[in-house]
Every structure is written in structure tokens, then in C-alpha cells.
Design a protein around this motif. Sequence first.
Motif, PDB file in Angstrom:
ATOM      1  N   CYS A 134      36.490 -34.001 -34.684  1.00 51.51           N
ATOM      2  CA  CYS A 134      36.258 -34.968 -35.760  1.00 51.51           C
ATOM      3  C   CYS A 134      34.827 -35.474 -35.671  1.00 51.51           C
ATOM      4  O   CYS A 134      34.340 -35.777 -34.580  1.00 51.51           O
ATOM      5  CB  CYS A 134      37.226 -36.145 -35.679  1.00 51.51           C
ATOM      6  N   GLU A 158      40.964 -34.179 -42.631  1.00 50.64           N
ATOM      7  CA  GLU A 158      41.894 -33.835 -41.556  1.00 50.64           C
ATOM      8  C   GLU A 158      43.020 -32.951 -42.081  1.00 50.64           C
ATOM      9  O   GLU A 158      43.650 -33.274 -43.089  1.00 50.64           O
ATOM     10  CB  GLU A 158      42.491 -35.106 -40.942  1.00 50.64           C
ATOM     11  N   ARG A 182      38.535 -31.988 -39.269  1.00 50.57           N
ATOM     12  CA  ARG A 182      39.348 -32.733 -38.317  1.00 50.57           C
ATOM     13  C   ARG A 182      40.593 -31.917 -37.952  1.00 50.57           C
ATOM     14  O   ARG A 182      41.699 -32.159 -38.417  1.00 50.57           O
ATOM     15  CB  ARG A 182      39.741 -34.097 -38.897  1.00 50.57           C
TER      16      ARG A 182
END
Length: 333
Positions: free
Chosen positions: A15, A191, A240
Motif C-alpha cells: 500500500c 485495494e 493495495r
Amino acid sequence: MRAVIIDGYVDEPACFGVPPYISPYIRYIAGALREKGFLEHDIDYFTIDSLRTATPEDAQLLKKADIVVILSGMTVPGKYLRSSPITPGEIENLCTLASGIKVLGGPIRLGFSKEGGKGAKELGIDAEDTILAKSDIEAFVYDLFENGKLCDPEDISHRMRTVDEIGRWSKLGAFIIAQHPDYPHVMCEMETYRGCGRKVHCSFCTERFYGHSDHRPVADVIAEVSSLYDLGARNFRIGRQPDLLSYHAKDIGADVLQPSPDVLETLYSGIRKVAPELKVLHMDNTNPATMVAYPEQSLEILKTIVKYHTSGDIAALGIESADPAVVRANDLK
């Protein structure tokens, strides 16, 4: 009630949230506050760099806020061209200045270090009404409020958020990107999942602290992109996750999970449909072990990536060493 979110920046193996990037955690926190009744204009967002040149009006916002949320944590070595992560002294000063509840969290919960690759130390903040979220900061912030009122932080458990929660919060919190200094050119880190599916983890990596992989539904990721796009975002990085090739991969009993090419095709075609005029679509993190174990499925996914991505991208393989002794000693992938 009013809230201030301070972005002290994050940099993890899976991330990135240093300008021009904005991490998904910031958007989750904003969305959690929105779901608890905060209006968009009740939530102010600052990067730590912008606070270093803060106006008296900015300082007043900190003093008047009922809650100040500080996100931070660097767990990989990084050199940044124009941004500098928050320091312990700055955290202390901000927590002292703010009058309301202060919640500190993110990867910094594991300890503070100026950059990854160096020993992290426990962060001791001697400021009144300051709490370190020992698990997911967005979940802690969400649980702090009940029926429009602030609960006693001592009564709040430290827990992980769920994929259903971030599915909601990511869309509700998308508005916060408009307060980023780089807007509309901000890069939105997306993500797909977190947590490592390996049975034995690399010694250097902090991803294992997130537990087993929890994959977001494809529809949720696409819906989040759609929300961000509608608010003016044009730059996205699917970064992510520890291995994009393993998004919704199948456990067939082998050491390495089996990739699902159809899932990646659905994801990318969906993103392109809801964001037809995006300017950047990039990625981060592919595991070479997945490519070696499943060359045909991996090649199919890589062709999908080439088809839908914009130019100038690379697939980070994360090969720390080719020395067999180093690989064995550190359980490298």
C-alpha cells in the motif's frame, strides 16, 4: 460534530499513500465518519505537508474538532521527491494542540520508524485524550460513535474492519479526495485485498500482520472507482494487495494459490466501463512464484493487464535476492 483527518502518509509492502497518492485508508476513515452521521462539510482533511504551512484558521479547526484522526506508518524503505512523512514530534504537537479526542493509527501501530528497513520503536505520545488504534483505525473510529455521540474510547475494542464495511466506507468517503492538495491530479490507491496467502511468510514483510487474505468483491472495487471517477478522479493504481495475480485465487492444496484470470478480466473491463476517460490505470505487486507455478493463468492475466492499463507501468516482482542462502534464511517468495 466536527472531525479532522490528518494524513501523515503510509508506505507498506502492499500500500502506498505519499502524495500525489492518497491511500484507501483515508477514504475508509472519511466514509466511516459519514456512516456515523458526519456531513461532508463537517470533515476536514489535511496532509502533514499542508499543515507545516498551516494558517491560523487551520489551527482553529484542530482546536474545535471533536475528533482528530492521524494516519501514519512507513514499513518499507522509501525516498520521496517532495513529501516528508510525519514525525513523532509533529504527532505530539498536533495532539497537544487539538482539544478533542485524538486517534492515531495505521501501520504506525506496529511502531515508529522514519522509513522501512530500520528498527521500529514503540511510539510514546504524552498528550491527553490520545489513543493508538491497535488494529484497523477506520474500524476504531467507526465504533467510537453511537447514536450521534462520542463513546468512551476505553470501552471500544480494537478490531479489524470487514470487507463489507470498507465496501460501504470507500464510496461514502470518496468525497475526501477533493480536499487533497493534488486534486484533481491525485492518484487513488485502490485495494483489491490484503493479507498474505502464503503458508510461510517473508521475514521482512509486514503484510502477514493483516492475517489471511480477505478479498473484496469485484463489484465493490468497481463501484469505488465509479464513485471516485464521478468526483473528478482520473488516476488510479491497483496497488493495495501483495500479489495482483492472486486476487480471488483458488486454494487447490498447493503451496501457491491458483490464479483466476476471469476475475481480473471482469475487474478491469468493469473499471474501464465506469471510468472511460481515465488518464492513468497502473498496478503494483506481482509474485514471481505465482508465475512459475501457474504460467498459463499468469500469462492470461498479464495480457489482460496490458490490454487495459495505460502506458508507463511496471509490475513490481519484489525479488529481494537471488542468493539461495538469503532466500532460505528469510523465507523469500
